[in-house]
Motif scaffolding. Sequence first.
Motif, PDB file in Angstrom:
ATOM      1  N   ASP A  52     -16.589  13.848   1.601  1.00 61.89           N
ATOM      2  CA  ASP A  52     -15.558  13.301   2.481  1.00 61.89           C
ATOM      3  C   ASP A  52     -14.474  12.655   1.620  1.00 61.89           C
ATOM      4  N   LYS A  53     -13.376  13.362   1.444  1.00 59.50           N
ATOM      5  CA  LYS A  53     -12.312  12.868   0.561  1.00 59.50           C
ATOM      6  C   LYS A  53     -11.472  11.771   1.219  1.00 59.50           C
ATOM      7  N   SER A  54     -11.737  11.484   2.485  1.00 57.54           N
ATOM      8  CA  SER A  54     -11.111  10.312   3.087  1.00 57.54           C
ATOM      9  C   SER A  54     -11.865   9.040   2.706  1.00 57.54           C
ATOM     10  N   VAL A  55     -13.066   9.210   2.161  1.00 58.86           N
ATOM     11  CA  VAL A  55     -13.884   8.086   1.693  1.00 58.86           C
ATOM     12  C   VAL A  55     -13.896   8.026   0.172  1.00 58.86           C
ATOM     13  N   PHE A  56     -14.132   9.181  -0.458  1.00 58.47           N
ATOM     14  CA  PHE A  56     -14.232   9.244  -1.913  1.00 58.47           C
ATOM     15  C   PHE A  56     -12.918   9.747  -2.491  1.00 58.47           C
ATOM     16  N   TYR A  57     -12.140   8.821  -2.998  1.00 58.84           N
ATOM     17  CA  TYR A  57     -10.862   9.139  -3.636  1.00 58.84           C
ATOM     18  C   TYR A  57     -10.521   8.020  -4.608  1.00 58.84           C
ATOM     19  N   LYS A  58      -9.543   8.266  -5.464  1.00 59.28           N
ATOM     20  CA  LYS A  58      -9.140   7.263  -6.466  1.00 59.28           C
ATOM     21  C   LYS A  58      -8.330   6.175  -5.776  1.00 59.28           C
ATOM     22  N   ARG A  59      -8.898   4.991  -5.727  1.00 53.56           N
ATOM     23  CA  ARG A  59      -8.295   3.908  -4.954  1.00 53.56           C
ATOM     24  C   ARG A  59      -7.424   2.999  -5.832  1.00 53.56           C
ATOM     25  N   GLN A  60      -6.357   2.520  -5.230  1.00 51.84           N
ATOM     26  CA  GLN A  60      -5.467   1.544  -5.875  1.00 51.84           C
ATOM     27  C   GLN A  60      -5.426   0.330  -4.960  1.00 51.84           C
ATOM     28  N   ASP A  61      -6.448  -0.494  -5.030  1.00 47.86           N
ATOM     29  CA  ASP A  61      -6.561  -1.657  -4.154  1.00 47.86           C
ATOM     30  C   ASP A  61      -7.077  -2.827  -4.983  1.00 47.86           C
ATOM     31  N   SER A  62      -6.164  -3.616  -5.527  1.00 48.14           N
ATOM     32  CA  SER A  62      -6.545  -4.669  -6.468  1.00 48.14           C
ATOM     33  C   SER A  62      -7.392  -5.754  -5.812  1.00 48.14           C
TER      34      SER A  62
END
Length: 357
Positions: free
Chosen positions: A154-164
């Motif tokens: 599920d790429k809506s869950v597993f993706y490279k996040r930018q959330d400090s």
Amino acid sequence: MINASGIGTVLQNLLPYLKPLFKLTLLGNPEELKKYEWAADLKVIRFNKPIYSVGEQLALPLLVPHCDFFLSPHFNVPMLPVKAKKRVVLIHDLFHLAANNISSVHKLYAKALLQSAINRSDSIVTISEFSLSEMRRLLKTGSKTIHKISLGVDKSVFYKRQDSSLEAKVIQKYNIPSNYILFVGNVKPHKNLRNLIIAFQKIDFSRFTDLKLVIVGKKEGFITGDITLLHLIKELGLQDRVLFTGFVDSEHLPLIYNLATLFVFPSLYEGFGLPPLEAMATGCPTVVSAAASIPEVCQDASLYFDGTNPEDIASTINLALQDNDLRETLILKGHQLVDQYTWKNSAMALQNIILHQ
């Protein structure tokens, strides 16, 4: 089974896509199932017998309603007749027959259930060519057709996040180090954590001075799964370098993948193996065992080692750590590969098998 590792993940991701394709009725715990938004308006027949139990076998024929298709998501199929026109079974792997650490009594019961699943099902589905070949090797399948579907990410869950802000929260909650190798999986011995620990001790710490190994899972579970593991960590002097996170919230797991320097998967037996794909989806390079279904699933997007050889595990990890270009190549290939694995495709393939059996 909705909350079980492995099978639970498959059910949580397949059922939302199957819902518009079929009129679904579920067997399980209504309170657990209704926590999922997609299950809120589904009919749920209360079923709480222990898996693999005699009670389960006696209750299933009574509870399965009249229906066109009865889908068993595991090999614990009803051995007695049910009120379904057709029966479909999804067999993930043959670990219960192939493993060396399972008692002969448990193997006999597992084989009886698996063989019954083969004999009584109108459609037999598995999740890799490896599992299909294991079924042919370890069971009497005769001329029966065995279908294969792939699992998804599920790429809506597993993706490279930018959330400090979330990153800071996760680092603090789980005491995540700044530089770490990651393992995600359950505690069973075939996951091969013992060889990973031995290999980790052979890493060039003079070069990677702050490197840690983060193991996502409950420390207590590891004592049960491999009683010698914690003793080994102490014996090798790795207490300060190996971190057990304990339980990780599903919303936090993608970021733990994301922050890792490298994901390592030393498993010796898998029917499919989702964690490497989850790591790839978050932009984490992967080094994995060249065993079972893993090369089939990971293709050329991972670096491979012999999971039975700690020296080879260590040298492969060292190679990946030392070569920035190699890690970037693995990240790129991983992103390209995971596009092939979607739960929608899995559900459509399963629908096609069910309707055209």
